[in-house]
Design a protein around this motif. Structure first.
Motif, PDB file in Angstrom:
ATOM      1  N   GLU A   1       0.165   1.138  -7.532  1.00 13.53           N
ATOM      2  CA  GLU A   1      -0.417   0.064  -6.740  1.00 13.53           C
ATOM      3  C   GLU A   1       0.616  -0.570  -5.810  1.00 13.53           C
ATOM      4  O   GLU A   1       0.273  -1.039  -4.718  1.00 13.53           O
ATOM      5  N   LEU A   2       1.876  -0.576  -6.203  1.00  9.10           N
ATOM      6  CA  LEU A   2       2.935  -1.126  -5.355  1.00  9.10           C
ATOM      7  C   LEU A   2       3.086  -0.316  -4.075  1.00  9.10           C
ATOM      8  O   LEU A   2       3.280  -0.870  -2.993  1.00  9.10           O
ATOM      9  N   ALA A   3       3.000   1.015  -4.200  1.00 13.76           N
ATOM     10  CA  ALA A   3       3.080   1.875  -3.012  1.00 13.76           C
ATOM     11  C   ALA A   3       1.842   1.706  -2.146  1.00 13.76           C
ATOM     12  O   ALA A   3       1.922   1.766  -0.916  1.00 13.76           O
ATOM     13  N   LEU A   4       0.703   1.490  -2.780  1.00 18.92           N
ATOM     14  CA  LEU A   4      -0.542   1.292  -2.030  1.00 18.92           C
ATOM     15  C   LEU A   4      -0.474   0.002  -1.217  1.00 18.92           C
ATOM     16  O   LEU A   4      -0.880  -0.033  -0.043  1.00 18.92           O
ATOM     17  N   LYS A   5       0.042  -1.058  -1.801  1.00 14.02           N
ATOM     18  CA  LYS A   5       0.145  -2.337  -1.102  1.00 14.02           C
ATOM     19  C   LYS A   5       1.109  -2.264   0.078  1.00 14.02           C
ATOM     20  O   LYS A   5       0.967  -3.009   1.051  1.00 14.02           O
ATOM     21  N   ASP A   6       2.091  -1.368  -0.012  1.00 19.51           N
ATOM     22  CA  ASP A   6       3.024  -1.156   1.104  1.00 19.51           C
ATOM     23  C   ASP A   6       2.450  -0.212   2.150  1.00 19.51           C
ATOM     24  O   ASP A   6       3.109   0.081   3.146  1.00 19.51           O
ATOM     25  N   ARG A   7       1.252   0.300   1.881  1.00 20.27           N
ATOM     26  CA  ARG A   7       0.583   1.272   2.749  1.00 20.27           C
ATOM     27  C   ARG A   7       1.379   2.575   2.851  1.00 20.27           C
ATOM     28  O   ARG A   7       1.304   3.297   3.834  1.00 20.27           O
ATOM     29  N   TYR A   8       2.139   2.848   1.797  1.00 22.04           N
ATOM     30  CA  TYR A   8       2.876   4.106   1.743  1.00 22.04           C
ATOM     31  C   TYR A   8       1.949   5.243   1.317  1.00 22.04           C
ATOM     32  O   TYR A   8       2.128   6.390   1.714  1.00 22.04           O
ATOM     33  N   ILE A   9       0.968   4.921   0.464  1.00 27.12           N
ATOM     34  CA  ILE A   9      -0.080   5.867   0.102  1.00 27.12           C
ATOM     35  C   ILE A   9      -1.419   5.258   0.499  1.00 27.12           C
ATOM     36  O   ILE A   9      -1.530   4.036   0.642  1.00 27.12           O
ATOM     37  N   GLU A  10      -2.416   6.109   0.683  1.00 23.93           N
ATOM     38  CA  GLU A  10      -3.707   5.649   1.187  1.00 23.93           C
ATOM     39  C   GLU A  10      -4.619   5.119   0.094  1.00 23.93           C
ATOM     40  O   GLU A  10      -5.451   4.242   0.339  1.00 23.93           O
ATOM     41  N   TYR A  11      -4.515   5.675  -1.092  1.00 20.55           N
ATOM     42  CA  TYR A  11      -5.380   5.220  -2.183  1.00 20.55           C
ATOM     43  C   TYR A  11      -4.685   5.486  -3.514  1.00 20.55           C
ATOM     44  O   TYR A  11      -3.729   6.246  -3.601  1.00 20.55           O
ATOM     45  N   ASN A  12      -5.189   4.819  -4.541  1.00 22.39           N
ATOM     46  CA  ASN A  12      -4.622   4.956  -5.874  1.00 22.39           C
ATOM     47  C   ASN A  12      -5.667   5.617  -6.777  1.00 22.39           C
ATOM     48  O   ASN A  12      -6.618   4.969  -7.197  1.00 22.39           O
ATOM     49  N   PRO A  13      -5.480   6.905  -7.079  1.00 24.14           N
ATOM     50  CA  PRO A  13      -6.494   7.623  -7.858  1.00 24.14           C
ATOM     51  C   PRO A  13      -6.335   7.478  -9.366  1.00 24.14           C
ATOM     52  O   PRO A  13      -7.158   7.973 -10.134  1.00 24.14           O
TER      53      PRO A  13
END
Length: 278
Positions: free
Chosen positions: A178-190
């Motif tokens: 979720e930390l990477a998702l909030k940084d917009r480093y990944i598009e979604y958290n599966p």
């Protein structure tokens, strides 16, 4: 935001690009800043051209790194460039272990019990670190993690199925991603969907008609032994130990103990959760 390009190459178009004696580039499009270099060696490398900056995400590899993935990474990189974010930041920032360390630091900041935090660290380092500690989260797939979790689960060992461990582990992995998702480093958290791959602890017990509750202690010596072991337990969190003491003294329902407020208790009249017997 980048404009849509007239070029709109797909994987089949990339495969058909001719190999020449000299390197050349071709617009891939959508976003318009996305291009591809075609080298005499046959290597085809995506790159993003934004003002005076040129970034090469990855080489085109059919079935491994496609046009769709190049477009995804291009949008993320352009977002960072347009918003003035530093692309030269620590390249290890989004390794799983780096994100997990941030996750643990945040838990400490919230003032959670150190004994609990230690348990979280141990479970993740035991099962996830050996394979993915130094892996960029963008390269950790749902299937990769499912393979690890399938090894942990023991569906044929009713008394030690490891389901509780497994579902806790999924929560910790998901919070790390979720930390990477909030940084917009990944598009979604599966990762949260991994819960659906395994039964809940409650359902598993029902299926196997398993009752894990301990029988009531009615023998005075066994009760005394239990209390002595409880007092000697140095690993149990203090608040948990106090809750157990309250349970022994009040025979209250656990849910009422953990949700009790001081306003529910009248010490002067000895009434409420801790009402004494007369």
């Amino acid at each position: 935001m980048s404009r849509v390009s007239n070029a709109n190459l797909q994987d089949k178009d990339i495969r058909k690009l001719q190999i020449l004696d000299k390197r050349y580039s071709k617009a891939v499009g959508n976003p318009k800043e996305l291009y591809i270099f075609v080298y005499p060696s046959g290597i085809k490398t995506f790159y993003i051209k934004y003002k005076k900056t040129s970034i090469k995400p990855h080489n085109f590899r059919e079935g491994i790194y496609s046009v769709a993935e190049a477009r995804r990474d291009a949008v993320n990189l352009l977002h960072r460039l347009i918003n003035g974010l530093d692309l030269k930041e620590n390249k290890d920032k989004y390794l799983f272990k780096s994100l997990f360390e941030r996750y643990i630091a945040q838990k400490r900041k919230k003032g959670l019990q150190e004994s609990y935090i230690t348990k979280v660290e141990l479970i993740v380092k035991k099962y996830i670190y050996p394979k993915f500690a130094n892996t960029d989260v963008k390269n950790i797939s749902y299937t990769n993690l499912l393979e690890i979790l399938n090894v942990i689960f023991r569906p044929n060992e009713i008394q030690s199925s490891r389901l509780e461990t497994l579902h806790r582990l999924i929560n910790h992995i998901s919070n790390t991603f979720e930390l990477a998702l909030k940084d917009r480093y990944i598009e979604y958290n599966p990762i949260n969907s991994l819960h659906n791959e395994f039964p809940t602890v409650h359902k598993f017990k029902i299926i196997h008609q398993l009752d894990t509750r301990l029988p009531a202690l009615t023998d005075d010596n066994k009760i005394k032994e239990f209390i002595q072991e409880l007092k000697a337990d140095s690993k149990m969190a203090l608040q948990t130990k106090r809750a157990v003491y309250i349970q022994i003294l009040s025979a209250n329902r656990p849910i009422n103990t953990v949700s009790a407020k001081w306003r529910d208790i009248d010490l002067e009249k000895e009434f409420g959760l801790f009402q004494s017997k007369r």
